[in-house]
Write a protein that holds these residues in place. Structure first.
Motif, mmCIF file in Angstrom:
data_model
loop_
_atom_site.group_PDB
_atom_site.id
_atom_site.type_symbol
_atom_site.label_atom_id
_atom_site.label_comp_id
_atom_site.label_asym_id
_atom_site.label_seq_id
_atom_site.Cartn_x
_atom_site.Cartn_y
_atom_site.Cartn_z
ATOM 1 N N LEU A 122 -4.332 9.405 -0.823
ATOM 2 C CA LEU A 122 -5.373 9.021 -1.784
ATOM 3 C C LEU A 122 -6.375 8.052 -1.179
ATOM 4 O O LEU A 122 -7.586 8.171 -1.377
ATOM 5 C CB LEU A 122 -4.711 8.390 -3.015
ATOM 6 C CG LEU A 122 -5.639 7.838 -4.091
ATOM 7 C CD1 LEU A 122 -6.456 8.953 -4.724
ATOM 8 C CD2 LEU A 122 -4.842 7.111 -5.164
ATOM 9 N N TYR A 123 -5.880 7.062 -0.403
ATOM 10 C CA TYR A 123 -6.774 6.075 0.194
ATOM 11 C C TYR A 123 -7.682 6.712 1.241
ATOM 12 O O TYR A 123 -8.866 6.387 1.338
ATOM 13 C CB TYR A 123 -5.989 4.932 0.824
ATOM 14 C CG TYR A 123 -5.048 4.219 -0.130
ATOM 15 C CD1 TYR A 123 -3.844 3.686 0.332
ATOM 16 C CD2 TYR A 123 -5.350 4.075 -1.477
ATOM 17 C CE1 TYR A 123 -2.980 3.027 -0.527
ATOM 18 C CE2 TYR A 123 -4.484 3.427 -2.342
ATOM 19 C CZ TYR A 123 -3.298 2.906 -1.860
ATOM 20 O OH TYR A 123 -2.445 2.275 -2.719
ATOM 21 N N GLN A 124 -7.099 7.626 2.048
ATOM 22 C CA GLN A 124 -7.902 8.291 3.081
ATOM 23 C C GLN A 124 -9.032 9.081 2.426
ATOM 24 O O GLN A 124 -10.174 9.068 2.896
ATOM 25 C CB GLN A 124 -7.033 9.257 3.897
ATOM 26 C CG GLN A 124 -5.649 8.753 4.231
ATOM 27 C CD GLN A 124 -5.505 8.304 5.665
ATOM 28 O OE1 GLN A 124 -6.464 8.311 6.409
ATOM 29 N NE2 GLN A 124 -4.300 7.920 6.051
ATOM 30 N N ILE A 125 -8.695 9.775 1.331
ATOM 31 C CA ILE A 125 -9.691 10.602 0.656
ATOM 32 C C ILE A 125 -10.769 9.725 0.003
ATOM 33 O O ILE A 125 -11.963 10.013 0.111
ATOM 34 C CB ILE A 125 -9.029 11.523 -0.390
ATOM 35 C CG1 ILE A 125 -8.133 12.536 0.309
ATOM 36 C CG2 ILE A 125 -10.080 12.254 -1.215
ATOM 37 C CD1 ILE A 125 -7.286 13.371 -0.619
ATOM 38 N N SER A 126 -10.346 8.665 -0.671
ATOM 39 C CA SER A 126 -11.322 7.771 -1.306
ATOM 40 C C SER A 126 -12.243 7.155 -0.269
ATOM 41 O O SER A 126 -13.451 7.041 -0.473
ATOM 42 C CB SER A 126 -10.609 6.659 -2.073
ATOM 43 O OG SER A 126 -9.811 7.202 -3.094
ATOM 44 N N LEU A 142 -4.659 0.574 6.261
ATOM 45 C CA LEU A 142 -3.835 -0.189 7.209
ATOM 46 C C LEU A 142 -2.469 -0.473 6.621
ATOM 47 O O LEU A 142 -1.443 -0.328 7.284
ATOM 48 C CB LEU A 142 -4.513 -1.527 7.526
ATOM 49 C CG LEU A 142 -5.371 -1.591 8.785
ATOM 50 C CD1 LEU A 142 -6.049 -2.946 8.855
ATOM 51 C CD2 LEU A 142 -4.528 -1.350 10.028
ATOM 52 N N ALA A 143 -2.473 -0.885 5.338
ATOM 53 C CA ALA A 143 -1.219 -1.283 4.699
ATOM 54 C C ALA A 143 -0.332 -0.086 4.374
ATOM 55 O O ALA A 143 0.887 -0.160 4.485
ATOM 56 C CB ALA A 143 -1.506 -2.068 3.421
ATOM 57 N N GLN A 144 -0.971 1.002 3.981
ATOM 58 C CA GLN A 144 -0.195 2.185 3.590
ATOM 59 C C GLN A 144 -0.811 3.441 4.186
ATOM 60 O O GLN A 144 -1.471 4.211 3.496
ATOM 61 C CB GLN A 144 -0.165 2.308 2.063
ATOM 62 C CG GLN A 144 0.573 1.162 1.383
ATOM 63 C CD GLN A 144 0.788 1.451 -0.087
ATOM 64 O OE1 GLN A 144 -0.150 1.409 -0.885
ATOM 65 N NE2 GLN A 144 2.015 1.757 -0.453
ATOM 66 N N MET A 186 -2.405 -10.763 -1.408
ATOM 67 C CA MET A 186 -3.057 -9.755 -0.581
ATOM 68 C C MET A 186 -2.308 -8.444 -0.462
ATOM 69 O O MET A 186 -2.832 -7.477 0.051
ATOM 70 C CB MET A 186 -3.365 -10.310 0.814
ATOM 71 C CG MET A 186 -2.151 -10.819 1.547
ATOM 72 S SD MET A 186 -2.656 -11.860 2.947
ATOM 73 C CE MET A 186 -3.031 -13.414 2.141
ATOM 74 N N ALA A 187 -1.068 -8.414 -0.957
ATOM 75 C CA ALA A 187 -0.317 -7.164 -0.873
ATOM 76 C C ALA A 187 -0.435 -6.337 -2.148
ATOM 77 O O ALA A 187 0.229 -5.314 -2.289
ATOM 78 C CB ALA A 187 1.145 -7.455 -0.578
ATOM 79 N N ASP A 188 -1.281 -6.793 -3.070
ATOM 80 C CA ASP A 188 -1.422 -6.054 -4.335
ATOM 81 C C ASP A 188 -2.381 -4.892 -4.128
ATOM 82 O O ASP A 188 -3.606 -5.041 -4.232
ATOM 83 C CB ASP A 188 -1.926 -6.996 -5.435
ATOM 84 C CG ASP A 188 -1.945 -6.339 -6.795
ATOM 85 O OD1 ASP A 188 -1.897 -7.053 -7.808
ATOM 86 O OD2 ASP A 188 -2.004 -5.099 -6.871
ATOM 87 N N HIS A 189 -1.828 -3.714 -3.871
ATOM 88 C CA HIS A 189 -2.667 -2.570 -3.549
ATOM 89 C C HIS A 189 -3.544 -2.137 -4.701
ATOM 90 O O HIS A 189 -4.672 -1.710 -4.509
ATOM 91 C CB HIS A 189 -1.802 -1.408 -3.056
ATOM 92 C CG HIS A 189 -0.989 -1.782 -1.852
ATOM 93 N ND1 HIS A 189 0.340 -1.496 -1.723
ATOM 94 C CD2 HIS A 189 -1.327 -2.472 -0.738
ATOM 95 C CE1 HIS A 189 0.777 -1.968 -0.568
ATOM 96 N NE2 HIS A 189 -0.204 -2.565 0.039
ATOM 97 N N TYR A 235 -10.907 -0.087 1.275
ATOM 98 C CA TYR A 235 -10.097 1.083 1.591
ATOM 99 C C TYR A 235 -9.488 0.969 2.991
ATOM 100 O O TYR A 235 -8.371 1.414 3.236
ATOM 101 C CB TYR A 235 -10.915 2.372 1.448
ATOM 102 C CG TYR A 235 -11.115 2.770 -0.001
ATOM 103 C CD1 TYR A 235 -12.384 2.938 -0.535
ATOM 104 C CD2 TYR A 235 -10.017 2.947 -0.851
ATOM 105 C CE1 TYR A 235 -12.571 3.276 -1.868
ATOM 106 C CE2 TYR A 235 -10.194 3.283 -2.184
ATOM 107 C CZ TYR A 235 -11.477 3.447 -2.681
ATOM 108 O OH TYR A 235 -11.647 3.777 -4.004
ATOM 109 N N GLU A 236 -10.237 0.337 3.915
ATOM 110 C CA GLU A 236 -9.681 0.143 5.257
ATOM 111 C C GLU A 236 -8.419 -0.712 5.194
ATOM 112 O O GLU A 236 -7.424 -0.430 5.859
ATOM 113 C CB GLU A 236 -10.723 -0.495 6.174
ATOM 114 C CG GLU A 236 -11.768 0.505 6.653
ATOM 115 C CD GLU A 236 -13.048 -0.177 7.120
ATOM 116 O OE1 GLU A 236 -13.047 -1.415 7.278
ATOM 117 O OE2 GLU A 236 -14.051 0.537 7.332
ATOM 118 N N GLU A 237 -8.448 -1.781 4.351
ATOM 119 C CA GLU A 237 -7.263 -2.618 4.179
ATOM 120 C C GLU A 237 -6.107 -1.792 3.643
ATOM 121 O O GLU A 237 -4.959 -1.901 4.102
ATOM 122 C CB GLU A 237 -7.560 -3.759 3.183
ATOM 123 C CG GLU A 237 -8.497 -4.808 3.710
ATOM 124 C CD GLU A 237 -7.861 -5.644 4.809
ATOM 125 O OE1 GLU A 237 -6.719 -6.110 4.619
ATOM 126 O OE2 GLU A 237 -8.498 -5.819 5.858
#
Lengths: 206, 305
Positions: free
Chosen positions: B206-210, B199-201, B168-171, B194-196
Motif C-alpha cells: 500500500l505504501y509503495q503504491i501511494s 523504510l519502516a515497513q 515516530m513508530a505510529d504508521h 511515504y518514504e518513512e
C-alpha cells in the motif's frame, strides 16, 4: 470561445441521486466523480444525465481520476453518445463549503476537453434540509470557469442556473436513504480493489 | 484481493456476515462487536444498534462479566460517531460511576465535549489531563482530531508533526499526515512521509503504491521513472495481481513514452509496461470481461499494445 455565463445546467434524478448516494456511502471522507451528459442542440443547456463515481480515498491523486476519465469517456460515448461534462466533489467535513485546490485542479482536467464544464460541490447542510422538505433544488453548489479565470460559483438561492430535471428526486432519495441504498453503489476505486465491481452500477436503480 | 482499507477480503466478508447475522436475529452480536474492535474498523451504526441491544438486555449483559464496561465504551464512541449524544452521555455516566478516577473515562468525557462541538471546553479538559499524563498518546490524538474537525489544517499538520516526533513508530499517523499533505497538494512533503513508511515497513505494498501515486501526480520524467519502480515493487510484493500497481506501471510507461518522443527509446524500460498490460488484460478477461474493450482501448492509447 466565450465563458459559460449564459449556459444553464440541468441534472437528472439518476445523476443527482447517484452523486448523493456516493457521498453517503463514505460519510467521513471526501468523494469525487465525473458528470456525464451532453450540450443541448440549441447549445443553451448542459444536460447532466449520469455520473460516474470515482474516488473516496484518493481524491487529490491523479492516477484513479485519469484512468476513470479515460475509460468513462469511452464507455459513455459508445453507450449513449454522452460526453464528460463536469466533475463533482463532496468535502470530508460536514460544514466545509469551500471548493478546495484539489477539486479545482481536478475540475481543470475536465475543463480542458469541455469548456462548458460544471463543477458541483455537495452542500451537506442544504441536503439535510432539502430531503426533509422534499425541496425542488439540488443540494449542490455550481461552479463554472473561463479560460482566464478560475472556478467561480454561479447563481445562488432562487436562480435557475442549475435545475433538477425531475421534481421527485428528494422524495426518492429519502426512500433510498431509509433503505440504505448507498451500500450498493460502487465507485472506480472500489473497482480497482476488485475489478468485478462495476463502476457503471447498472443494477442500482432496478 | 486486498481492499484499500487494509482489511483482507476474508476479514471484510466475515465482518459483513456477522453483521448481517446479528442484525437479522441470528445472534453473534458480541462476536461481531469484538471483531470490529480487533480489526479497528469504523462502523458506528451497527455497533450502536447491536451494542445497545446487548446492553439493554440484562441477561446478555450479565453474561459479559467484566467485558460489560468495554462494551459501554465501544457503544459510547459509536453513539458519538452517530451524533447520538444522549446514548453516549448515558454510557459514559455509567462508566464514570464505576471508574470515578479513570483516565480512560476522562478521555471519553473529553470526546463527548468534542461531539457536542464544545471545542474550547474539550481543549481545556485535555490540557488538564495532559498535565498529569504528558505522554498519553490517545489525548494527543484527540487534539489532532479536534483540529481536523474544526477544519484547521495548518494546526493539524503542526500537531501531527509534533506527535510524530514523540511517537515516530505510529504508521497510521504518518499515513494521515501524508494524506493531508496530498489534499493540500504539498506533494514533496507527502512523499517524505511515504518514504518513512516504506523504510519502516518495506513489505507493505500500500505504501509503495501511494508513494508512486504521489510521484505520478507530481509529474516529470524523473518522477514517472521512480513511480514506475515503486509500482513494480508493489507488483512483486503482491504476486503480480494488484490492479492499481499494474495500471500504475502502464500509466508511467505511457507518460514516459510521451516525454521521450523522438528520443531513443530504452528497449528494456518498455518491457515492464508491456508485461503489465498483458497481465491487466488477462485479469480483466477473467473477472470483468465486459470492461475489457475499454481497458484495451486505454492501453492502446498509452502505446502499450
Amino acid at each position: 470561445m466565450g465563458g459559460s455565463d449564459d449556459i444553464k445546467f440541468e441534472i437528472s434524478q439518476k445523476a443527482y441521486i447517484k452523486l448523493v448516494l456516493h457521498a453517503l456511502k463514505h460519510p467521513s471522507m471526501a468523494v469525487n466523480g465525473i458528470l456525464v451528459g451532453r450540450l443541448s442542440s440549441d447549445t443553451t443547456t448542459v444536460q447532466i444525465s449520469d455520473v460516474m463515481p470515482v474516488s473516496h480515498s484518493a481524491c487529490a491523486l491523479l492516477p484513479p481520476l485519469q484512468i476513470a476519465v479515460t475509460q468513462g469517456e469511452e464507455y459513455y460515448l459508445k453507450e449513449g453518445e454522452l460526453n464528460v461534462v463536469g466533475y463533482y466533489h463532496a468535502n470530508e467535513r460536514y460544514d466545509d463549503c469551500e471548493l478546495g485546490p484539489a477539486a479545482r485542479r481536478n475540475g481543470d482536467h475536465i475543463f480542458r476537453d469541455f469548456p462548458q464544464a460544471a463543477v458541483l460541490l455537495l452542500d451537506n447542510k442544504k441536503l439535510d434540509h432539502l430531503i426533509k422538505e422534499k425541496g425542488r433544488d439540488p443540494a449542490v453548489m455550481l461552479f463554472t470557469r473561463d479560460s482566464s479565470k478560475g472556478w467561480r460559483q454561479v447563481g445562488s438561492e432562487g436562480t435557475d442556473k442549475l435545475v433538477l430535471k425531475e421534481p421527485s428526486a428528494h422524495a426518492l432519495l429519502a426512500d433510498y436513504i431509509a433503505s440504505k441504498k448507498w451500500l450498493e453503489i460502487d465507485d472506480f476505486e472500489d473497482h480497482l480493489d476488485d475489478i468485478s465491481k462495476d463502476w457503471v452500477n447498472p443494477n442500482l436503480f432496478k | 484481493m486486498v481492499g484499500s482499507g487494509g482489511l483482507s477480503a476474508s476479514e471484510a466478508a466475515q465482518l459483513d456476515r456477522l453483521e448481517d447475522q446479528a442484525t437479522h436475529g441470528g445472534g453473534g452480536a458480541w462476536e461481531y462487536l469484538c471483531l470490529v474492535r480487533r480489526l479497528k474498523v469504523r462502523r458506528p451504526e451497527p455497533v450502536l444498534r447491536l451494542g445497545l441491544s446487548l446492553l439493554n438486555d440484562p441477561k446478555a449483559r450479565s453474561k459479559l462479566g467484566s467485558e460489560e464496561w468495554t462494551l459501554y465504551e465501544q457503544v459510547a464512541v459509536a453513539a458519538m460517531d452517530c451524533q447520538n449524544i444522549d446514548v453516549a452521555k448515558d454510557c459514559i455516566g455509567i462508566l464514570k460511576k464505576k471508574f470515578p478516577d479513570s483516565l480512560r473515562v476522562a478521555r471519553l468525557e473529553g470526546m463527548l465535549l468534542e461531539a457536542k462541538g464544545a471545542w474550547a471546553e474539550a481543549e481545556r479538559a485535555y490540557a488538564v489531563l495532559l498535565e498529569t499524563n504528558p505522554n498519553d498518546q490517545l489525548i494527543h490524538k484527540r487534539k489532532i482530531a479536534m483540529a481536523k474537525a474544526q477544519g484547521n489544517t495548518t494546526l493539524v499538520v503542526e500537531y501531527l508533526n509534533k506527535y510524530l516526533e514523540i511517537f515516530m513508530a505510529d504508521h497510521d499517523a504518518w499515513r494521515e499526515l501524508a494524506e493531508i499533505y496530498v489534499s493540500l497538494q504539498m506533494y514533496k512533503q507527502a512523499a517524505f512521509c511515504y518514504e518513512e513508511l516504506i523504510l519502516a515497513q518495506p513489505m507493505v505494498s500500500l505504501y509503495q503504491i501511494s508513494y508512486a501515486d504521489v510521484l505520478y501526480t507530481m509529474g516529470g520524467l524523473e518522477n514517472f521513472q521512480t513511480a514506475k519502480k515503486y509500482y513494480a515493487a508493489a507488483i512483486q510484493l503482491t504476486g503480480g495481481k494488484n490492479i492499481r500497481a499494474l495500471y500504475g506501471v502502464c500509466l508511467c510507461g505511457g507518460a514516459i513514452n510521451q516525454l521521450s518522443r523522438g528520443r531513443n527509446k530504452d528497449e528494456e524500460s518498455s518491457e515492464l509496461p508491456a508485461l503489465a498490460a498483458e497481465v491487466l488484460t488477462k485479469e480483466y478477461q477473467k473477472w470483468a470481461p465486459e470492461k475489457l474493450p475499454l481497458v484495451a482501448e486505454m492501453l492502446k492509447s498509452l502505446k502499450l499494445s
